[in-house]
Design an enzyme around this catalytic site. Structure first.
Site, PDB file in Angstrom:
ATOM      1  N   LYS A  71       0.834  -1.209   0.000  1.00  0.00           N
ATOM      2  CA  LYS A  71       0.000   0.000   0.000  1.00  0.00           C
ATOM      3  C   LYS A  71       0.873   1.266   0.000  1.00  0.00           C
ATOM      4  CE  LYS A  71      -2.149  -1.515   3.726  1.00  0.00           C
ATOM      5  NZ  LYS A  71      -1.558  -2.858   3.788  1.00  0.00           N
ATOM      6  N   THR A  72       1.865   1.286   0.892  1.00  0.00           N
ATOM      7  CA  THR A  72       2.750   2.451   0.976  1.00  0.00           C
ATOM      8  C   THR A  72       3.514   2.623  -0.337  1.00  0.00           C
ATOM      9  OG1 THR A  72       3.014   1.909   3.298  1.00  0.00           O
ATOM     10  CG2 THR A  72       4.608   3.469   2.388  1.00  0.00           C
ATOM     11  N   ASP A 116      -1.011   6.457   6.727  1.00  0.00           N
ATOM     12  CA  ASP A 116      -1.019   5.011   6.965  1.00  0.00           C
ATOM     13  C   ASP A 116      -1.836   4.747   8.232  1.00  0.00           C
ATOM     14  OD1 ASP A 116      -0.408   2.424   6.499  1.00  0.00           O
ATOM     15  OD2 ASP A 116       1.698   2.535   7.090  1.00  0.00           O
ATOM     16  N   THR A 165      -5.310  -1.507   7.359  1.00  0.00           N
ATOM     17  CA  THR A 165      -5.401  -2.968   7.376  1.00  0.00           C
ATOM     18  C   THR A 165      -6.789  -3.377   7.865  1.00  0.00           C
ATOM     19  OG1 THR A 165      -4.406  -2.796   9.564  1.00  0.00           O
ATOM     20  CG2 THR A 165      -2.962  -3.482   7.764  1.00  0.00           C
ATOM     21  N   ARG A 225       6.434  -8.251   1.679  1.00  0.00           N
ATOM     22  CA  ARG A 225       7.327  -7.884   2.790  1.00  0.00           C
ATOM     23  C   ARG A 225       7.888  -9.132   3.462  1.00  0.00           C
ATOM     24  NH1 ARG A 225       4.512  -4.442   6.576  1.00  0.00           N
ATOM     25  NH2 ARG A 225       5.193  -2.646   5.369  1.00  0.00           N
TER      26      ARG A 225
HETATM   27  P1  ADP Z   1       2.132  -1.983   3.176  1.00  0.00           P
HETATM   28  O1  ADP Z   1       2.150  -0.482   3.111  1.00  0.00           O
HETATM   29  O2  ADP Z   1       0.932  -2.580   2.487  1.00  0.00           O
HETATM   30  O3  ADP Z   1       2.316  -2.532   4.565  1.00  0.00           O
HETATM   31  P2  ADP Z   1       4.637  -1.759   1.726  1.00  0.00           P
HETATM   32  O4  ADP Z   1       4.268  -0.921   0.567  1.00  0.00           O
HETATM   33  O5  ADP Z   1       5.380  -1.103   2.843  1.00  0.00           O
HETATM   34  O6  ADP Z   1       3.351  -2.525   2.309  1.00  0.00           O
HETATM   35  O7  ADP Z   1       5.460  -3.003   1.148  1.00  0.00           O
HETATM   36  C1  ADP Z   1       6.398  -3.735   1.926  1.00  0.00           C
HETATM   37  C2  ADP Z   1       7.586  -4.079   1.101  1.00  0.00           C
HETATM   38  O8  ADP Z   1       7.233  -5.128   0.199  1.00  0.00           O
HETATM   39  C3  ADP Z   1       8.084  -2.936   0.185  1.00  0.00           C
HETATM   40  O9  ADP Z   1       9.092  -2.206   0.778  1.00  0.00           O
HETATM   41  C4  ADP Z   1       8.604  -3.653  -1.036  1.00  0.00           C
HETATM   42  O10 ADP Z   1       9.956  -3.996  -0.840  1.00  0.00           O
HETATM   43  C5  ADP Z   1       7.793  -4.917  -1.081  1.00  0.00           C
HETATM   44  N1  ADP Z   1       6.686  -4.835  -2.050  1.00  0.00           N
HETATM   45  C6  ADP Z   1       5.394  -4.555  -1.764  1.00  0.00           C
HETATM   46  N2  ADP Z   1       4.628  -4.652  -2.865  1.00  0.00           N
HETATM   47  C7  ADP Z   1       5.452  -4.999  -3.865  1.00  0.00           C
HETATM   48  C8  ADP Z   1       5.237  -5.289  -5.261  1.00  0.00           C
HETATM   49  N3  ADP Z   1       4.017  -5.239  -5.799  1.00  0.00           N
HETATM   50  N4  ADP Z   1       6.311  -5.610  -6.012  1.00  0.00           N
HETATM   51  C9  ADP Z   1       7.542  -5.686  -5.449  1.00  0.00           C
HETATM   52  N5  ADP Z   1       7.805  -5.469  -4.145  1.00  0.00           N
HETATM   53  C10 ADP Z   1       6.777  -5.127  -3.355  1.00  0.00           C
END
Ligand code: ADP
Length: 345
Positions: A71-72, A116, A165, A225
């Site tokens: 998401k981030t 977030d 989430t 992640r």
């Molecule tokens: P969330 O905000 O949903 O908790 P993040 O955007 O922080 O997740 O993603 C966590 C990590 O996973 C990122 O830093 C990245 O390294 C990896 N990641 C997430 N989505 C992808 C994707 N679609 N392709 C490649 N790597 C990804």
């Protein structure tokens, strides 16, 4: 066979990112590096293109789904595509109305504000957000009691991207103000996770055998992640044994150390399932009772454990409570018939 280092990428095997900057190095910086989530990417790219043509900011977006699904990363990619500045904050930081007012009044035209954990914003601040999102104005109350008055501040046009989430905890007035859309991120396909692990191996500067990539992907809970975290632990073991390559044997050693089984479940997941199956005879059992029986927080169960266990088909949510499915019994090697369960007490 090993994953060959990708010649088109700047990162080459052997050139390792600085320690402490690994997670930032692994985050995709371009759309094409963002693997999977095709539906969401398609919808967002239409929104972005339309906004660019109209020379307007993208409308407000809500992204939801379990932690670690990207998401981030998506919020940063939208900002990059729009050539916009992104300001990042999170719900728990917005404790008071004043915190939000300060954030909003510091935005410039076209900025993106990323919040977030949006379900944890203070309720009064959330109400202030309504008018900021809808009419681009901020209602500020000055003074107290009968002499209090409201002034309205015009805000620059901005895009709010919120991530959560736990969408069920967002009030419906807030949800309805995400005029650009509400997007659910899904667990990834195994092949997408394999691509992510291969890309990350390149960036981390280590060769990884195809079979090792597969084993990591299998245990990643279909979550980028987690896949990256597992890969880093495998790299630790490779470094300790002095191998330039993560072989399948090295990956298996690392994954065993982490106590992660072939479905990606760790000790805590198995404890939850065992409690559901053994103490509560497979359910149905209320979430509060289940949480109490494993001394865990209800929110953690809902946010961290359950989504993947439901995705695996190990748990079902029913009106009467949580129920373990036959797949969960099988996975733990527990016989479904009650008399045989007694051996686990
Ligand atoms: P969330 O905000 O949903 O908790 P993040 O955007 O922080 O997740 O993603 C966590 C990590 O996973 C990122 O830093 C990245 O390294 C990896 N990641 C997430 N989505 C992808 C994707 N679609 N392709 C490649 N790597 C990804």
């Amino acid at each position: 066979m090993s994953t060959p280092p990708n010649k088109n990428k700047k990162e080459k095997v052997g050139e390792r990112p600085e320690p402490g900057r690994l997670d930032a190095a692994l985050r995709p910086r371009r759309w094409k590096e963002y693997v999977g989530q095709e539906q969401v990417k398609k919808a967002l790219s239409v929104l972005i293109e339309a906004a660019q043509k109209r020379k307007e900011p993208v409308e407000h977006l809500l992204l939801y789904g379990p932690a670690g699904l990207g998401k981030t990363t998506l919020a940063h990619l939208v900002a990059k595509e729009m050539n916009a500045q992104i300001k990042v904050t999170s719900g728990p930081v917005i404790e008071r109305v004043g915190d939000l007012a300060a954030l909003l009044t510091n935005l410039s035209e076209g900025d993106i504000l990323f919040i977030d954990e949006a379900h944890r914003i203070n309720k009064l601040a959330e109400e202030m957000l309504y008018s900021a999102m809808e009419s681009g104005a901020l209602d500020i109350i000055i003074g107290k009691g009968p002499s209090a008055r409201t002034i309205q501040l015009d805000l620059p046009s901005f895009t709010l991207i919120a991530a959560t989430t736990r969408i069920s905890l967002l009030s419906s007035p807030l949800r309805s103000r995400f005029s650009g859309g509400v997007f659910r991120l899904e667990f990834y396909d195994e092949s997408d996770i394999r691509n992510i692990v291969e890309r990350s191996s390149n960036i981390l500067g280590i060769l990884t055998e195809k079979d090792a990539v597969r084993e990591i992907a299998l245990r990643s809970r279909r979550t980028p992640r987690i896949a990256n975290q597992l890969l880093k632990r495998c790299r630790d073991v490779a470094d300790v044994v002095g191998s330039k390559e993560i072989t399948r044997a090295i990956a298996m050693e690392a994954l065993e150390l982490l106590d992660i089984d072939e479905k990606g479940l760790n000790g805590e997941d198995r404890r939850l399932l065992k409690s559901l199956i053994i103490k509560h005879r497979g359910g149905p059992v209320g979430l509060n009772t289940l949480a109490a029986s494993i001394s865990e927080d209800v929110g953690t169960i809902e946010e961290v454990y359950e989504p993947y266990l439901i995705r695996l088909g190990f748990i079902e949510r029913t009106p009467k409570g949580r129920v373990a499915t036959i797949h969960a019994f099988k996975h733990l090697g527990i016989d479904v018939s009650n008399d045989k369960q007694s051996r686990f007490f």
